[in-house]
Design an enzyme around this catalytic site. Structure first.
Site, PDB file in Angstrom:
ATOM      1  N   GLU A 133      -0.636   5.355   0.520  1.00  0.00           N
ATOM      2  CA  GLU A 133      -0.833   6.282   2.152  1.00  0.00           C
ATOM      3  C   GLU A 133      -0.496   5.350   3.455  1.00  0.00           C
ATOM      4  O   GLU A 133      -1.647   4.693   3.353  1.00  0.00           O
ATOM      5  CB  GLU A 133      -1.791   5.786   1.520  1.00  0.00           C
ATOM      6  CG  GLU A 133      -1.635   7.249   0.412  1.00  0.00           C
ATOM      7  CD  GLU A 133      -3.165   8.519   0.802  1.00  0.00           C
ATOM      8  OE1 GLU A 133      -3.125   9.391   0.916  1.00  0.00           O
ATOM      9  OE2 GLU A 133      -3.497   8.152  -1.298  1.00  0.00           O
ATOM     10  N   ASP A 175       0.846  -0.896   0.064  1.00  0.00           N
ATOM     11  CA  ASP A 175      -0.490  -0.250  -0.406  1.00  0.00           C
ATOM     12  C   ASP A 175       0.977   1.541   0.225  1.00  0.00           C
ATOM     13  O   ASP A 175       2.242   1.520   0.792  1.00  0.00           O
ATOM     14  CB  ASP A 175      -0.780  -0.236   1.331  1.00  0.00           C
ATOM     15  CG  ASP A 175      -1.890   0.962   1.479  1.00  0.00           C
ATOM     16  OD1 ASP A 175      -2.565   1.655   0.363  1.00  0.00           O
ATOM     17  OD2 ASP A 175      -1.642   1.094   2.793  1.00  0.00           O
TER      18      ASP A 175
END
Length: 199
Positions: free
Chosen positions: A9, A7
């Site tokens: 953020e 991922d």
């Protein structure tokens, strides 16, 4: 052959919407995929708030230009890419991610795109594909890759469950409690060691 799916953020960079909420003083925009599992509902909520406050893409990009990757994120990514292939899977948007990905040394990123109206407002968004993180992991597996995945939010869980190993990174306690099957880490060195052990 392994490929690590990360991922963006909350794992490699700050949460863009939280930074924008703090910059504009609009606390409602602090809501993220850590809080709302339904991404479509979350994005419609965000777009409505932006329209109410007459805030468009430029204002968000101005805030993004001030952000830096999380401390240690680039070094972690560099060390990981010395070991194996890495792809960043994010539900963010091309218009948001580009400056941060440059600061991370241009890893591959698969994300989505915003629909911008002539006046610069965000009119809508387009997902790259349905269930984009899970769909991408399955596609990589169909190409002969074993996937290892790491994220911090509800929208990362499906890709982690589908992978041979999954790790939570700097997740809120509510997510850690709900998904205790995934080892949870707070430091990049610990996450790197855990991933290396699965390679």
């Amino acid at each position: 052959m392994n490929i690590v799916c990360l991922d963006m953020e909350g794992v490699l960079t700050p949460e863009i919407w939280i930074a924008f909420a703090e910059a504009t003083g609009i606390p409602e925009l602090k809501r993220t995929t850590r809080d709302e599992p339904d991404y479509d509902k979350l994005m419609k909520y965000r777009i409505n708030i932006l329209n109410e406050h007459k805030l468009g893409l430029k204002e968000i990009q101005d805030v993004i230009s001030t952000l830096e990757p999380l401390d240690g994120a680039k070094e972690f990514l560099d060390a990981l890419r010395d070991e194996t292939q890495v792809v960043v899977l994010s539900d963010t948007f091309e218009q948001f991610a580009k400056p941060l990905i440059k600061k991370l040394g241009m890893p591959s990123i698969y994300c989505n795109t915003l629909v911008i109206s002539d006046d610069g407002m965000i009119a809508d968004y387009q997902m790259r594909c349905k269930d984009s993180k899970l769909t991408t992991v399955k596609a990589l597996q169909s190409c002969g890759f074993d996937t290892i995945a790491s994220g911090d939010s509800f929208n990362d869980i499906a890709m982690m469950k589908a992978s041979k190993a999954g790790f939570l990174f700097r997740s809120p306690e509510s997510i850690r409690k709900q998904f205790p099957e995934f080892p949870a880490f707070e430091e990049f060195d610990d996450l790197l060691a855990a991933i290396k052990a699965e390679l």
